[in-house]
Design a protein around this motif. Structure first.
Motif, PDB file in Angstrom:
ATOM      1  N   HIS A 127       0.815  -1.217   0.000  1.00 11.79           N
ATOM      2  CA  HIS A 127       0.000   0.000   0.000  1.00 11.79           C
ATOM      3  C   HIS A 127       0.850   1.270   0.000  1.00 11.79           C
ATOM      4  N   LEU A 187     -15.107  -5.935   8.409  1.00 16.40           N
ATOM      5  CA  LEU A 187     -15.020  -4.737   7.577  1.00 16.40           C
ATOM      6  C   LEU A 187     -13.666  -4.058   7.735  1.00 16.40           C
ATOM      7  N   GLY A 188     -13.172  -3.986   8.973  1.00 13.07           N
ATOM      8  CA  GLY A 188     -11.868  -3.377   9.209  1.00 13.07           C
ATOM      9  C   GLY A 188     -10.743  -4.134   8.540  1.00 13.07           C
ATOM     10  N   GLY A 225     -11.082  -6.204   5.953  1.00 12.07           N
ATOM     11  CA  GLY A 225     -11.270  -6.094   4.509  1.00 12.07           C
ATOM     12  C   GLY A 225     -10.834  -4.745   3.971  1.00 12.07           C
ATOM     13  N   MET A 226     -11.144  -3.669   4.717  1.00  6.62           N
ATOM     14  CA  MET A 226     -10.729  -2.329   4.303  1.00  6.62           C
ATOM     15  C   MET A 226      -9.216  -2.220   4.269  1.00  6.62           C
ATOM     16  N   THR A 227      -8.562  -2.809   5.271  1.00  8.71           N
ATOM     17  CA  THR A 227      -7.096  -2.794   5.308  1.00  8.71           C
ATOM     18  C   THR A 227      -6.508  -3.550   4.124  1.00  8.71           C
ATOM     19  N   LEU A 246      -7.942  -4.125   1.082  1.00 11.31           N
ATOM     20  CA  LEU A 246      -8.324  -3.714  -0.271  1.00 11.31           C
ATOM     21  C   LEU A 246      -8.046  -2.255  -0.601  1.00 11.31           C
ATOM     22  N   PHE A 247      -7.892  -1.395   0.403  1.00 13.66           N
ATOM     23  CA  PHE A 247      -7.741   0.040   0.140  1.00 13.66           C
ATOM     24  C   PHE A 247      -6.410   0.537   0.678  1.00 13.66           C
ATOM     25  N   SER A 248      -5.742   1.359  -0.096  1.00  9.73           N
ATOM     26  CA  SER A 248      -4.460   1.928   0.322  1.00  9.73           C
ATOM     27  C   SER A 248      -4.669   3.326   0.864  1.00  9.73           C
ATOM     28  N   PRO A 263      -7.919   4.759   5.229  1.00 13.95           N
ATOM     29  CA  PRO A 263      -8.467   3.403   5.360  1.00 13.95           C
ATOM     30  C   PRO A 263      -7.717   2.552   6.381  1.00 13.95           C
ATOM     31  N   GLY A 316      -9.731   1.331   9.388  1.00 13.12           N
ATOM     32  CA  GLY A 316      -9.926  -0.114   9.345  1.00 13.12           C
ATOM     33  C   GLY A 316      -9.193  -0.845  10.445  1.00 13.12           C
ATOM     34  N   GLN A 321      -3.365  -9.524   0.667  1.00 10.30           N
ATOM     35  CA  GLN A 321      -4.803  -9.332   0.610  1.00 10.30           C
ATOM     36  C   GLN A 321      -5.552 -10.634   0.872  1.00 10.30           C
TER      37      GLN A 321
END
Length: 399
Positions: free
Chosen positions: A33, A80-81, A83-85, A87-89, A93, A97, A159
């Motif tokens: 990321h 959710l936390g 998954g956010m970590t 998938l999103f940079s 996030p 997350g 991921q």
């Protein structure tokens, strides 16, 4: 009771087992990321504080509405936390997350909700043992989830590793329903418990005025301080001591394995001896083990012996502490009152991680923080032995 204990152990295993893997993801998250490693480490440290400050509220909602809805919300937040970590940079996030959602999710799926739900349904003479078994069973997840995350990450990347944790957390969330045969079971326990049933406001006031509860809360700070420092900084310390590269992972695995036995034994001891005395000796054992480990020459065998001893004393404090709170105030508000006490534990965790880094940066050595960690065990024992474990005397308030 078997299904209750099994469900509790599996939920805690998923939550705490996922948390135990975070060290594996620090560098991969930073690299993939393109964020500084210090930012990833801060997010991981932040979840400890979020967990601590969320715990009283998670416990209060579980006291009011039952464990199942709280576990469901917590599992969704934790998933959710993670998954956010994955998938999103970017910084936002990561902080939201890994730092906030993960911390809140763990507060709803770990000790303050799950173990107190088991404690509410167990008879007083069985309570310490039941909570000790749940804690011991939960430790199995910490042993199994690390190799799972490591193997998935090695094969398919960071991921995929985090998303595998998401799948495990969501899979166990429905087990919260088994913890909520709640109303009639609690009423039966309260009828034979020696403690009065209080409104929330009066229970909080009683806890604030109870010397034993205050001493217990201060002592729990030491538990978090010791465990977080050792769990985070032991690998770096062993590297400074020129120990073999794989020894750190072996030591951490041994802590998890021996914690299973230690939690069960502490639960048994708490059912047969005065729980605050067992806690006092437990903290003395930790302090002595730490002092001897630092003072004596380092070998592979001494490291593994230290890990085994610390594992035996690792999370045995949790069933003993929650059992004492139940003895003081009954089980009706156990989640809330344990949550407040646990907040002190997590403040200690944050300081243990942070202080270890600060001391090392300033001195180039962990010696001072090791000394503080050993001395804190003696101080915690001195706080626990004077506790009077009688149920709280409550003045009846006018309507």
């Amino acid at each position: 009771m078997f299904l209750l204990i099994l469900a509790g152990a599996l939920v805690i295993s998923a939550a705490l087992g996922s948390r135990q893997t975070f060290g594996l993801f620090l560098a991969p998250i930073s690299q993939e990321h393109a964020v500084p490693l210090t930012l990833v480490a801060f997010a991981v440290a932040l979840h400890n504080l979020t967990w601590g400050f969320s715990q009283p509220f998670a416990g209060a909602f579980a006291d009011r509405f039952g464990a199942a809805p709280v576990i469901a919300v917590g599992a969704l937040a934790l998933a959710l936390g993670l998954g956010m970590t994955a998938l999103f940079s970017g910084a936002l996030p990561l902080i939201l997350g890994m730092g906030l959602l993960v911390g809140f999710g763990i507060s709803c799926t770990s000790f303050g909700v799950v173990m107190t739900a088991v404690g509410k349904r167990a008879l007083p003479e069985q309570r310490s043992m039941a909570m000790g078994i749940v804690s011991a069973g939960g430790s199995l997840g910490q042993v199994l989830m690390v190799p799972l995350a490591q193997s998935v990450q090695a094969g398919w990347g960071m991921q995929a590793g985090l998303l595998a944790l998401v799948a495990v957390v969501l899979a166990v969330a429905p087990l919260g329903l088994l913890l909520d045969g709640r109303r009639r079971a609690e009423a039966a326990v309260e009828n034979i418990d020696a403690t009065p049933v209080l409104p929330m406001r009066q229970a909080l006031l009683s806890a604030w005025n109870h010397p034993g509860y205050r001493l217990l809360t201060l002592g729990f700070f030491t538990c978090g301080f010791q465990l977080a420092f050792i769990g985070t900084h032991l690998p770096g310390y062993l590297q400074l001591c020129h120990m073999p590269a794989g020894l750190s992972a072996t030591a951490l695995a041994l802590i998890g394995l021996f914690n299973m036995a230690g939690s069960w034994i502490c639960g048994w001891l708490g059912g047969h001896f005065r729980q605050h005395h067992v806690l006092g000796w437990l903290y003395l054992l930790r302090g002595a083990a730490i002092a001897l480990f630092v003072a004596l020459p380092k070998t592979e065998w001494s490291v593994m012996l230290f890990a085994a001893i610390m594992g035996m004393a690792w999370l045995g404090t949790v069933p003993l502490t929650s059992g004492l709170i139940a003895r003081f105030f009954g089980v009706r508000h156990l989640g809330t009152l344990f949550g407040i006490c646990f907040m002190s534990h997590q403040v200690g965790s944050f300081i243990g991680v942070w202080a270890g880094g600060v001391v090392f940066d300033l001195t180039g050595s962990y010696d001072l923080i090791w000394v503080a960690t050993a001395l804190s065990g003696i101080m915690a024992a001195a706080l626990h032995f004077p506790i009077k474990d009688r149920p709280a005397a409550v003045a009846v308030q006018p309507a």
